[in-house]
Design an enzyme around this catalytic site. Structure first.
Site, PDB file in Angstrom:
ATOM      1  CB  CYS A  76       7.197  -0.190  -0.726  1.00 12.34           C
ATOM      2  SG  CYS A  76       7.414   0.591  -2.314  1.00 12.34           S
ATOM      3  CD  GLU A  87       4.766  -5.651  -1.779  1.00 11.17           C
ATOM      4  OE1 GLU A  87       5.342  -6.653  -1.732  1.00 11.17           O
ATOM      5  OE2 GLU A  87       5.138  -4.671  -1.429  1.00 11.17           O
TER       6      GLU A  87
END
Length: 230
Positions: free
Chosen positions: A2, A104
């Site tokens: 992340c 992402e």
């Protein structure tokens, strides 16, 4: 992993979602929260959960300087209990990092990375399991820093990346924050991927690729995917 996320909920919404005893201070980014920026974290207190601001990128208490922070924005949940940088925090300094989504990138074409925003399907804020530390600089000043725990990706995120943040269901938030709990095996059991049917991914504007810009990429939603589209 992340490496970028957002938090565009209002302070009042976070109070309700996480039963905070006071509203958090305003944070500097809403849509493009990047490593080393101040971020909202939730800690345990005697009176209930409280919000604080910390720098994203953990600096262990034994670090000589702050440069290590950029490489410790994430901690692998499978090994955090034993890694020197994280094991003390895993045992005594656990936190929640609230978010409304994380990003992402699909890297199938390395020249054109396609960003995806991953959220809950119901669009509610969620709590990412985190660890925090207090580092003292040579001049005596203190700096509080944090890191996001990651786990293997579920089916929704796995279509884009093989890792994702540990997103705790509401019933696990208090368990993770409970400083009285020193059962490492039990804490480890909380660090699993969120059920994919609760999540969705949305391809968004590449404007989010620039970490210096804080723009809402949802204004240009390109493609929406849920578990049932995979």
């Amino acid at each position: 992993m992340c490496g970028r996320y957002n938090l565009h909920a209002t302070p009042g919404e976070l109070v309700v979602e996480f039963s905070l005893i006071r509203e958090p201070m305003l944070w500097p980014r809403l849509f493009n929260i990047a490593p080393t920026l101040p971020v909202v974290v939730i800690l345990e207190s005697d009176d209930g959960p409280i919000p604080e601001l910390m720098k994203w990128g953990l600096v262990p208490s034994w670090a000589k300087d702050m440069t290590i922070a950029a490489s410790l924005i994430n901690a692998r949940s499978e090994t955090a209990r034993t890694k020197p940088a994280f094991r003390a925090a895993f045992k005594r300094r656990r936190c929640i990092m609230p978010a409304t989504g994380f990003y992402e990138w699909d890297r199938t074409d390395p020249k054109h990375k396609r960003p995806y925003l991953i959220t809950r399907q119901d669009q509610r804020p969620f709590g990412m399991a985190g660890l925090w530390e207090c580092w003292q600089s040579p001049d005596g000043s203190e700096l509080q820093t944090c890191s996001v725990l990651t786990t293997e990706a579920n089916a929704v995120v796995g279509a884009i990346h093989d890792r994702m943040p540990v997103i705790l269901p509401p019933e696990a938030v208090d368990l993770w924050l409970d400083s009285a709990c020193d059962d490492g095996d039990f804490l480890q059991s909380l660090l699993v991927p969120l059920a994919p049917e609760l999540m969705q991914s949305v391809e968004v504007s590449p404007s989010i690729n620039n970490a210096r810009q804080d723009v809402d990429p949802r204004v240009a939603v390109i493609k929406r995917r849920t578990l049932f589209d995979l």
